[in-house]
Design an enzyme around this catalytic site. Structure first.
Site, PDB file in Angstrom:
ATOM      1  N   ASP A   1       1.080  -1.350   0.196  1.00  0.00           N
ATOM      2  CA  ASP A   1       0.370   0.133   0.265  1.00  0.00           C
ATOM      3  C   ASP A   1       0.862   1.294  -0.106  1.00  0.00           C
ATOM      4  O   ASP A   1       1.918   0.982   0.895  1.00  0.00           O
ATOM      5  CB  ASP A   1      -0.878  -0.046   1.205  1.00  0.00           C
ATOM      6  CG  ASP A   1      -1.888   0.809   1.515  1.00  0.00           C
ATOM      7  OD1 ASP A   1      -2.203   1.591  -0.300  1.00  0.00           O
ATOM      8  OD2 ASP A   1      -2.998   0.948   2.241  1.00  0.00           O
ATOM      9  N   GLY A   2       0.234   2.221  -0.664  1.00  0.00           N
ATOM     10  CA  GLY A   2       1.307   3.475  -0.320  1.00  0.00           C
ATOM     11  C   GLY A   2       1.773   4.263  -1.753  1.00  0.00           C
ATOM     12  O   GLY A   2       2.390   5.018  -1.696  1.00  0.00           O
TER      13      GLY A   2
ATOM     14  N   SER B   1      -7.189  -5.887  -5.751  1.00  0.00           N
ATOM     15  CA  SER B   1      -8.511  -6.140  -5.298  1.00  0.00           C
ATOM     16  C   SER B   1      -9.657  -6.148  -6.067  1.00  0.00           C
ATOM     17  O   SER B   1     -10.151  -5.242  -6.890  1.00  0.00           O
ATOM     18  CB  SER B   1      -8.969  -5.265  -3.572  1.00  0.00           C
ATOM     19  OG  SER B   1      -9.017  -4.015  -4.423  1.00  0.00           O
TER      20      SER B   1
ATOM     21  N   ASN C   1     -10.225  -2.334  -6.033  1.00  0.00           N
ATOM     22  CA  ASN C   1     -10.105  -1.536  -7.090  1.00  0.00           C
ATOM     23  C   ASN C   1     -10.218  -1.258  -8.419  1.00  0.00           C
ATOM     24  O   ASN C   1     -10.019  -0.382  -9.372  1.00  0.00           O
ATOM     25  CB  ASN C   1      -8.380  -2.258  -8.012  1.00  0.00           C
ATOM     26  CG  ASN C   1      -7.762  -2.377  -5.824  1.00  0.00           C
ATOM     27  OD1 ASN C   1      -6.791  -2.855  -6.099  1.00  0.00           O
ATOM     28  ND2 ASN C   1      -7.451  -1.293  -5.530  1.00  0.00           N
TER      29      ASN C   1
ATOM     30  N   ARG D   1      -5.435  -1.940   8.066  1.00  0.00           N
ATOM     31  CA  ARG D   1      -6.670  -2.626   7.834  1.00  0.00           C
ATOM     32  C   ARG D   1      -6.117  -4.039   7.418  1.00  0.00           C
ATOM     33  O   ARG D   1      -5.205  -4.144   6.737  1.00  0.00           O
ATOM     34  CB  ARG D   1      -7.611  -1.862   7.278  1.00  0.00           C
ATOM     35  CG  ARG D   1      -8.150  -0.872   8.123  1.00  0.00           C
ATOM     36  CD  ARG D   1      -9.155  -0.271   7.037  1.00  0.00           C
ATOM     37  NE  ARG D   1      -8.036   0.592   5.723  1.00  0.00           N
ATOM     38  CZ  ARG D   1      -7.615   1.777   5.275  1.00  0.00           C
ATOM     39  NH1 ARG D   1      -7.380   2.454   6.849  1.00  0.00           N
ATOM     40  NH2 ARG D   1      -6.740   1.826   4.478  1.00  0.00           N
TER      41      ARG D   1
ATOM     42  N   GLU E   1       0.974 -13.006  12.700  1.00  0.00           N
ATOM     43  CA  GLU E   1       1.242 -12.311  13.416  1.00  0.00           C
ATOM     44  C   GLU E   1       0.964 -10.650  11.871  1.00  0.00           C
ATOM     45  O   GLU E   1       2.097 -10.898  10.891  1.00  0.00           O
ATOM     46  CB  GLU E   1       2.691 -12.087  13.370  1.00  0.00           C
ATOM     47  CG  GLU E   1       2.714 -13.125  14.234  1.00  0.00           C
ATOM     48  CD  GLU E   1       1.871 -12.727  15.927  1.00  0.00           C
ATOM     49  OE1 GLU E   1       2.359 -11.490  16.499  1.00  0.00           O
ATOM     50  OE2 GLU E   1       2.372 -13.448  16.472  1.00  0.00           O
TER      51      GLU E   1
END
Ligand code: FPP
Length: 283
Positions: A46-47, A91, A94, A220, A233
């Site tokens: 992301d980003g 996704s 998207n 998220r 994790e």
């Protein structure tokens, strides 16, 4: 007693091939226990948009820059000896993005396969797309199939790319398959257990992710591998995906090794009691 370097050689590639001596990456690598590597690492990349915006560039330039991070991450994952790396590339949500951005992302994917197929093969990496691949453009499907076929014999790290993927949709399809089998009489309620569900997900045959990384500071899950991350994790990393480096991946692994994974129990594998009718149940 087996020394550290010998042990590393059997699990991962020689340390110098992962990170050169004297570098920050090597300093982190030297603190990683090769015996406690995550088997499966999943990443929400992301980003990209924010990376581009910060440079006054069109958003798609962020995706283009993100390819470098994909290449470096896959290479490092293979050298560290992960069994599986899963990257969330597109996704089902998207599709709501501007047409130009969607087309650029699909183009980048085709370009990535064209450029990297030989490298994947040479490094014994197996490629597998997951998601509703049937809904993608035929040219994208062809490229994906070429990568699947070209790496089918590879036995090293499995590189899974989630494309047109939605965790809820994956679960819906699994339930549909079950209902179909039930209606045809080949499935009874007693046959449905966690193993059956695992076999009917896109990730069939894979261990669940031990470590889920999300870049860009967002915290998220975004509909990614909803069933599979039950005990993963989660590592939220502030770095924007195009800047995600080998050192960032190594830091995530190091942090993973510092977490205590109890799987609902008190000590790993210390289960002494299981409620009747729920073999292996955990909370
Ligand atoms: C999220 O950033 C990133 C994506 C939706 C696409 C990720 C794709 C790539 C890195 C390139 C293609 C991938 C492969 C595997 C070859 P964002 O656009 O949502 O960023 P923002 O939150 O800053 O807007």
């Amino acid at each position: 007693m087996v020394d550290f370097e010998t042990l590393v050689f059997t699990v991962m590639q020689p340390l110098d091939e992962i990170a050169e001596s004297g570098t920050r990456e090597r300093e982190i690598l030297d603190r990683i226990d090769p015996e406690r590597m995550p088997r499966h690492v999943a990443i929400i990349m992301d980003g990209n948009g924010r990376w581009a915006q910060a440079r006054s560039l069109p958003r798609v330039e962020g995706h283009r820059a993100g390819i470098r991070a994909v290449r470096e991450t896959v290479e490092t994952a293979a050298r560290l000896g992960f069994e599986v790396i899963t990257l969330y590339a597109f996704s089902t949500e998207n599709w709501k993005r501007p047409r130009h951005e969607v087309l650029t992302l699909m183009g980048l994917l085709k370009e990535y396969i064209k450029r990297e197929l030989e490298t994947l093969r040479a490094n014994n990496l197996r490629f597998r797309p997951i998601g509703r691949i049937d809904q993608l453009d035929p040219s994208v499907r062809q490229a994906l199939q070429r990568a699947v076929d070209g790496t089918a014999e590879c036995t090293g790290t499995l590189v899974q790319i989630a494309l047109n993927y939605s965790g809820r949709q994956e679960l819906t399809e699994m339930i549909r398959a079950g209902v179909r089998d039930a209606v045809s009489g080949s499935l009874t309620p007693e046959n449905v257990d966690e193993a059956w569900i695992n076999e009917h997900l896109a990730t069939a045959g894979c261990p669940d992710p031990d470590l889920l990384i999300r870049t860009s500071g967002e915290q998220r899950i975004s509909n990614f591998l909803l069933w599979q991350v039950a005990y993963a994790e989660i590592y939220f990393c502030p770095v924007l995906w195009p800047d995600f480096s080998k050192a960032d991946l190594l830091m995530a692994v190091l942090e993973f090794q510092h977490r205590e994974r109890r799987f609902g129990g008190l000590v790993p594998d210390g289960s002494v009691f299981t409620p009747a009718g729920e073999p292996g149940a955990t909370s």
